[in-house]
Enzyme design. Sequence first.
Site, PDB file in Angstrom:
ATOM      1  N   CYS A 191       0.841  -1.194   0.000  1.00 25.17           N
ATOM      2  CA  CYS A 191       0.000   0.000   0.000  1.00 25.17           C
ATOM      3  C   CYS A 191       0.884   1.256   0.000  1.00 25.17           C
ATOM      4  O   CYS A 191       1.177   1.837   1.054  1.00 25.17           O
ATOM      5  CB  CYS A 191      -0.922  -0.017   1.219  1.00 25.17           C
ATOM      6  SG  CYS A 191      -2.130   1.296   1.194  1.00 25.17           S
ATOM      7  N   THR A 438     -26.003   3.079  11.489  1.00 28.37           N
ATOM      8  CA  THR A 438     -27.065   2.959  10.482  1.00 28.37           C
ATOM      9  C   THR A 438     -27.802   4.264  10.344  1.00 28.37           C
ATOM     10  O   THR A 438     -27.849   5.074  11.278  1.00 28.37           O
ATOM     11  CB  THR A 438     -28.070   1.832  10.838  1.00 28.37           C
ATOM     12  OG1 THR A 438     -29.096   1.816   9.825  1.00 28.37           O
ATOM     13  CG2 THR A 438     -28.717   2.046  12.184  1.00 28.37           C
ATOM     14  N   TYR A 439     -28.311   4.483   9.138  1.00 25.57           N
ATOM     15  CA  TYR A 439     -29.133   5.671   8.880  1.00 25.57           C
ATOM     16  C   TYR A 439     -30.555   5.229   8.531  1.00 25.57           C
ATOM     17  O   TYR A 439     -31.360   6.010   8.099  1.00 25.57           O
ATOM     18  CB  TYR A 439     -28.548   6.482   7.724  1.00 25.57           C
ATOM     19  CG  TYR A 439     -27.083   6.842   7.944  1.00 25.57           C
ATOM     20  CD1 TYR A 439     -26.731   8.010   8.609  1.00 25.57           C
ATOM     21  CD2 TYR A 439     -26.065   6.003   7.490  1.00 25.57           C
ATOM     22  CE1 TYR A 439     -25.394   8.342   8.816  1.00 25.57           C
ATOM     23  CE2 TYR A 439     -24.729   6.329   7.697  1.00 25.57           C
ATOM     24  CZ  TYR A 439     -24.413   7.496   8.361  1.00 25.57           C
ATOM     25  OH  TYR A 439     -23.083   7.806   8.568  1.00 25.57           O
ATOM     26  N   GLU A 515     -22.759   4.569   1.014  1.00 23.60           N
ATOM     27  CA  GLU A 515     -23.056   3.248   1.578  1.00 23.60           C
ATOM     28  C   GLU A 515     -21.952   2.244   1.257  1.00 23.60           C
ATOM     29  O   GLU A 515     -21.640   1.363   2.058  1.00 23.60           O
ATOM     30  CB  GLU A 515     -24.405   2.749   1.063  1.00 23.60           C
ATOM     31  CG  GLU A 515     -25.548   3.599   1.613  1.00 23.60           C
ATOM     32  CD  GLU A 515     -26.914   3.188   1.090  1.00 23.60           C
ATOM     33  OE1 GLU A 515     -27.858   3.149   1.892  1.00 23.60           O
ATOM     34  OE2 GLU A 515     -27.048   2.918  -0.125  1.00 23.60           O
TER      35      GLU A 515
HETATM   36  C1  LIG Z   1     -24.195  -0.188   4.345  1.00 26.53           C
HETATM   37  C2  LIG Z   1     -25.592   0.276   4.153  1.00 26.53           C
HETATM   38  C3  LIG Z   1     -26.419  -0.828   3.617  1.00 26.53           C
HETATM   39  C4  LIG Z   1     -26.108   0.831   5.417  1.00 26.53           C
HETATM   40  C5  LIG Z   1     -27.444   1.535   5.318  1.00 26.53           C
HETATM   41  N1  LIG Z   1     -27.410   2.701   4.505  1.00 26.53           N
HETATM   42  C6  LIG Z   1     -27.890   1.889   6.729  1.00 26.53           C
HETATM   43  O1  LIG Z   1     -28.042   3.013   7.037  1.00 26.53           O
HETATM   44  O2  LIG Z   1     -28.061   1.045   7.547  1.00 26.53           O
END
Ligand SMILES: CC(C)C[C@H](N)C(=O)O
Length: 544
Positions: A191, A438-439, A515
């Site tokens: 790397c 998570t969102y 994501e």
């Molecule tokens: C990695 C993604 C699938 C996570 C998703 N956007 C969430 O908020 O949980």
Amino acid sequence: MDRAVLRSEESLKFVHCLTNRDAHVRSHEFENIIQTVDSWINGYGSPFLSSDSIHSLKLTLLQEHIPDFLRLSFDCPFPDIREKCQSLLEDLQSRVKELKMPKRTAQGPSSFIPEKEIVPVDTADDQTQMLFVDAFLQNNRLDHVTQLMGYHPQYLESFLRTQQYLLRGEGPLPPDYRHFIAIMAAGRHQCSYLINLHVQEYILQGGDPSWLRGLENAPKKLQDLYEINKILAHRPWLIKKSHIEKLTKGNWSMSEVVQALILMAHFHSLSSFVYGCGITTEIDHEGGHSYSCPQPMDSNSNSSSTCESCSSSEDSSNGNSGLGIDILMERMKKLNEECEEDITPEERIKHFQTVETQSAEIQTHPHGPSPHKDILRFVLDPEFTYQDFVMRGTENEIPTFRAQDYSWDDHGFSLANRYYSESGSLLDDKFNMAYNLTYYTLGDRKNVDTTAFRRAVWNYIHCIYGIRHDDYNYKEVNEMLERNLKAYIKTVTCYPERLTKKDYDNVMREFKHSEKVHVNLMLLEARLQGELLYALRAVMQHMT
Ligand SMILES: CC(C)C[C@H](N)C(=O)O
């Protein structure tokens, strides 16, 4: 000071300011630098027309530091400094013809993600902006890794805090050792991005340049880490207490060993993140700027759209387009609704073994790029790489790692804290952040519970390393992760240097870039935790 003649000590100060470790001093002194350079250009008469030795010294100094200015004009989170650097470069270009003016080669921090979709250096989000400023002051730069993690400020905060502690916080190892270990660790995955960063830091910390000529020039103490660095990076299950014993019988203290293990695991997994997200070379580093027309890389950002469309048609004709978001959502919903299946422990083990065997069958790119000779100075046997856990052979009978016998929460965490004060708590915070982040979104959908998907990613990575969580039903891995995604995860975790842009484009197609970066953060942390579980268990075995 006699402003008519710029004395050479002034020039030295200039260099000193630009390379000063203390970023606070550095940004304050920046004003002076700008003024100095301004006065060089505009000063009394035209100093650049005279041809004395000061003139050529100034030119050399300026030329050397132009990549620094160029970088600052992009990455500095202070808008005034950014603008000053830009106008300074323009000024220099038009007025000092002897200078060669470079251009940056890449279009932003990632070659996978269009620059306009990445959180900008001057983001309007206050929390992220503050983190960018912190990072800039910590590292003397806002590096591409940090900028990309800016998608996830909560995580970024924890990441920066931990990395700052590992590299500059209290701890038994001296600063030059810490950066040298970072270089050795990044070397296992070739790397060069991280190697460049830490070579620079190593020198700024007063590290002996001769060590950089190759591992054999470094002190024996650092050379002693070679073996454990190698197996930790690629086959951590081979770590035995004898490896730890060997170090402590030499002149390693237990707390030095623990700090070194954490540093190595941190940089192995950060290498995965660098490749997984297509992080580009820093502007001021070799390859990050060019004095000729920067055409080749320009096509890169365009190619992302053309590539995507052509590969998508190609792939759908192969029936290989992967799980769409709709199917994924449906399956997640089903998994959430279903009560825990009544399965016996034996069946659970079976499911784990199935996923493990299937993982070994996944073909990744057989070879990576051949390592550059600059990297081979730190890597003696580059052909030692990951080998599928199920293929580990029976002669030394290494059993599956059972997470209930040695877990991060119950064992690793406190052991790390015991030998290296805050490290356990900092890592714990970062693991939890990555594991729980998570969102409640998926692509353009809202209010989605993504737990099942995220657990599958995390546990799959541990499975690749032969770590089994007995409360997890590994059948879910196969429901959540399609083959392409498994291949991506395996490549990024085990052979990150082999990943291509096409691999990135071909998975998680309906996901947003943020994501995909999120998945890469989970990859980084799950790999880090996996390595540490093996390493710290060996430490514990050695102590008891
Ligand atoms: C990695 C993604 C699938 C996570 C998703 N956007 C969430 O908020 O949980």
